[in-house]
Design a protein around this motif. Sequence first.
Motif, short mmCIF file in Angstrom:
data_model
loop_
_atom_site.label_atom_id
_atom_site.label_comp_id
_atom_site.label_asym_id
_atom_site.label_seq_id
_atom_site.Cartn_x
_atom_site.Cartn_y
_atom_site.Cartn_z
N GLU A 82 12.16 61.19 1.77
CA GLU A 82 13.02 60.70 2.85
C GLU A 82 14.41 61.35 2.83
N ALA A 83 15.05 61.42 1.69
CA ALA A 83 16.41 61.98 1.61
C ALA A 83 16.40 63.46 1.98
N GLU A 84 15.41 64.20 1.47
CA GLU A 84 15.34 65.63 1.77
C GLU A 84 15.04 65.87 3.25
N LEU A 85 14.17 65.05 3.84
CA LEU A 85 13.85 65.21 5.26
C LEU A 85 15.08 64.92 6.13
N LYS A 86 15.85 63.92 5.76
CA LYS A 86 17.06 63.62 6.52
C LYS A 86 18.02 64.81 6.49
N LYS A 87 18.15 65.42 5.33
CA LYS A 87 19.01 66.60 5.21
C LYS A 87 18.44 67.76 6.02
N LEU A 88 17.12 67.95 5.97
CA LEU A 88 16.46 69.01 6.72
C LEU A 88 16.68 68.85 8.22
N PHE A 89 16.52 67.62 8.72
CA PHE A 89 16.65 67.40 10.16
C PHE A 89 18.09 67.63 10.62
N ARG B 116 13.93 74.96 6.50
CA ARG B 116 13.28 74.39 5.31
C ARG B 116 13.39 75.35 4.14
N HIS B 117 13.16 76.64 4.42
CA HIS B 117 13.23 77.65 3.36
C HIS B 117 14.67 77.84 2.89
N GLU B 118 15.61 77.87 3.82
CA GLU B 118 17.02 78.08 3.46
C GLU B 118 17.55 76.95 2.58
N LEU B 119 17.00 75.75 2.75
CA LEU B 119 17.43 74.61 1.93
C LEU B 119 16.70 74.54 0.60
N GLY B 120 15.82 75.49 0.35
CA GLY B 120 15.09 75.52 -0.92
C GLY B 120 13.95 74.53 -0.99
N LEU B 121 13.51 74.01 0.17
CA LEU B 121 12.46 72.99 0.17
C LEU B 121 11.06 73.59 0.18
N SER B 122 10.98 74.92 0.28
CA SER B 122 9.66 75.57 0.24
C SER B 122 9.24 75.90 -1.19
N SER B 123 10.11 75.59 -2.16
CA SER B 123 9.78 75.91 -3.56
C SER B 123 9.99 74.70 -4.46
N THR B 124 9.70 73.52 -3.95
CA THR B 124 9.84 72.31 -4.75
C THR B 124 8.68 72.19 -5.74
N VAL B 125 8.90 71.43 -6.80
CA VAL B 125 7.86 71.25 -7.81
C VAL B 125 6.68 70.51 -7.20
N ASN B 126 6.95 69.39 -6.55
CA ASN B 126 5.90 68.69 -5.82
C ASN B 126 5.84 69.26 -4.40
N ARG B 127 4.67 69.19 -3.80
CA ARG B 127 4.45 69.83 -2.50
C ARG B 127 5.25 69.13 -1.40
N PHE B 128 6.19 69.87 -0.80
CA PHE B 128 6.99 69.34 0.31
C PHE B 128 6.19 69.50 1.60
N ALA C 269 20.17 69.78 9.27
CA ALA C 269 20.35 71.24 9.29
C ALA C 269 19.61 71.87 10.46
N TYR C 270 18.46 71.30 10.81
CA TYR C 270 17.68 71.80 11.96
C TYR C 270 18.47 71.62 13.26
N VAL C 271 19.09 70.46 13.43
CA VAL C 271 19.91 70.21 14.62
C VAL C 271 21.09 71.17 14.67
N GLU C 272 21.74 71.39 13.53
CA GLU C 272 22.87 72.33 13.49
C GLU C 272 22.42 73.74 13.84
N ALA C 273 21.25 74.14 13.37
CA ALA C 273 20.74 75.49 13.66
C ALA C 273 20.47 75.65 15.15
N LYS C 274 19.90 74.63 15.78
CA LYS C 274 19.66 74.69 17.23
C LYS C 274 20.97 74.82 17.99
N GLN C 275 21.95 74.04 17.61
CA GLN C 275 23.23 74.09 18.32
C GLN C 275 23.91 75.44 18.13
N ARG C 276 23.81 76.00 16.94
CA ARG C 276 24.42 77.30 16.65
C ARG C 276 23.78 78.40 17.50
#
Length: 706
Positions: free
Chosen positions: A207-214, A160-172, A216-223
């Motif tokens: 919704e769009a950001e969560l889909k992207k996050l998930f 979440r942090h690597e994707l920049g979602l921890s610093s959104t204007v509205n609370r993610f 990336a999360y799956v890719e991180a687990k596989q890596r």
Amino acid sequence: MQSTALPVPSAAPRSQAERLAQALASLNEAQRAAVEHGVSAATAGLDERPLLVIAGAGSGKTSTLAHRVATLIAGGVDPQRLLLLTFSRRAAQEMERRAGRVLAQVLGLKSDAPPALPWAGTFHGIGARLLREYAPQIGLDENFTIHDRGDAEDLMGLVRHELGLSSTVNRFPRKGTCLSIYSRCVNTRAPLADVLKEAFPWCGEWEAELKKLFGAYVEAKQRQNVLDYDDLLLYWAEMAAEPSLAAHIGARFDHVLVDEYQDTNLLQAAILLALKPDGRGVTVVGDDAQSIYSFRGATVRNILDFPSQFTQPARVVTLERNYRSTQPILDVSNRVIAQAAERHAKTLWTDKPSAGKPLLVLVPDEAGQARWVADKVLAHREGGLALKSQAVLFRTSSHSAALELELARRNIPFVKFGGLKFLEASHVKDLLAVLRFAQNPRGRMAGFRVTQLIPGIGPATSARLLDAMEQASDPARVVREFVPPSAARAQWTDFAKAYEALRAPALKWPADVELAMDWYLPHLERLYEDTSGVRRADVEQLARLAAGYGSRERFLTELTLDPPEATSDRPGPPLLDEDYLILSTIHSAKGQEWNSVHVLNVVDGCLPADVAQSAHELEEERRLLYVAMTRARDHLHLLVPQRFHVTQQAARGDRHLYANRTRFIADADLEGFEQQTWPPPPERPPAVPPPSSVIDLRNRMRAAWR
């Protein structure tokens, strides 16, 4: 003179058939029908239909399933070809113990050493075993490690942090919420949009950001070669969706038995159907009336639709005789569940009569409710009922707040189920991270945790090390040759030596734990100096647990899937009191029973909860009340506060909300209860005739105006 000769005992059964008949003699007719399905010579031919056992509350479900397992093995089924799936390892062990006891009797064994059940375990535990076994065929590295909930949240937070979602204007959404959304999508097999709409509407804009996050999360687990808890079912289900693999796995088992089938989710049902599409050899046991875990992804549809899911219709056997509660308790419970919109019909009955009806008690508010319960608990105790045989149940943990204050004020010891679990304690997670990092050098969450225990090592240094280790053929060499900041060099050498020893192929388990403890304990003393003694006891407990497992991989897997309940430094049974009252949420109370049960806040807004709006949510709330009521053996008390004090209401200040009795108990059902109002209304004083002198005065006053 009358003879006093003792009766001659009947001869002990000599054949296995006679011993089996004796073992089954304690079962009632319905239980025996379930036990002997497909194996009894009494049936016309061999019945190969799948079997659904609808086991009402307190109807001897565990005993029935254990007798069926024993009967199958006694009839020639190889224990290696019997798959028994439960929802906790303790349940699997209990099933193995009970079935073993019956088998020992049937096989004529003098010792309790019957055949073991090597494939008895939880869905997740069996899934982990199969995934390791078939790893090369499904593109997995068999040395994968498994993230517990905390590690999975941390990895989600990192991505979440690597994707920049921890610093959104509205609370993610926070990392825990993100993982909950992801888990619900996996276990319900529902699209993200539907899950957000139904369960997380406040997160719908993302919704769009969560889909992207998930993704990336799956890719991180596989890596990193890690799986989370949900992956164990997801990967198994995907593996079973491959016809050749499903056929191969299914052919390994002649019988598949599933306990608590009402608690399964769509993934688990899909696995079962893929392994045995014709239903031959399938037995599931459960009760649709006790399906209360939809928040975990479970669906009551699995057990409702089971009879028609296979290529041949299932046989349904219903266990209605109850061995727990009195008939008056069963009468009111039956009436509550009878109004369910859809169910497998059954009416619980017992030969345990009682003249006393359950109590439905109206109290003025939550404070009055707490006083009434405390009074009743103490009265039962004075009557010989131990505190541990009494329980107070509630819909939500916060509902017991007023009662906890009252119990503390009156010095009544209690235990409330919940709190910090063993694997959530930081010091336990530290030591497990050391073992996980040795097992899987690509596991970044374990690596981050372990390396940052060393003074002078921060996130940037840890990331630099883990990047270098990710593709290395000899991770221990990377650790040994790594150059840390100057402040960490002295302790880095000790860590590198310990890590190299933990990675040594010749190392014999559980020496790994001793090595890890030798390195970690000085850090524990430094980090937790005020509580190091208690925390050290937890670490030593972990070492004792490790000795019971055959390998590091097995230990890490099973401890993650079925952890101990609580740490040494957290609330548990009072140390100075051998007796204590049980406080529990209804969800945690499922499967338990007590002589006396109090159910708090049986009002609309609490039962059902005010967040339950849809028809299927309300139906689950009905089942939740039914589960609470059927925990009671002899005494059942439903408490109905008439108002709640609500504080900090914006623009309104404090105020009272008035409550109505739960909609699940209709006016027509009240005849099954003894109704009380507490405190009782004051009696009206008897009419006293006015003194005669007053009467005379009144007459004179009237006469003056004639």
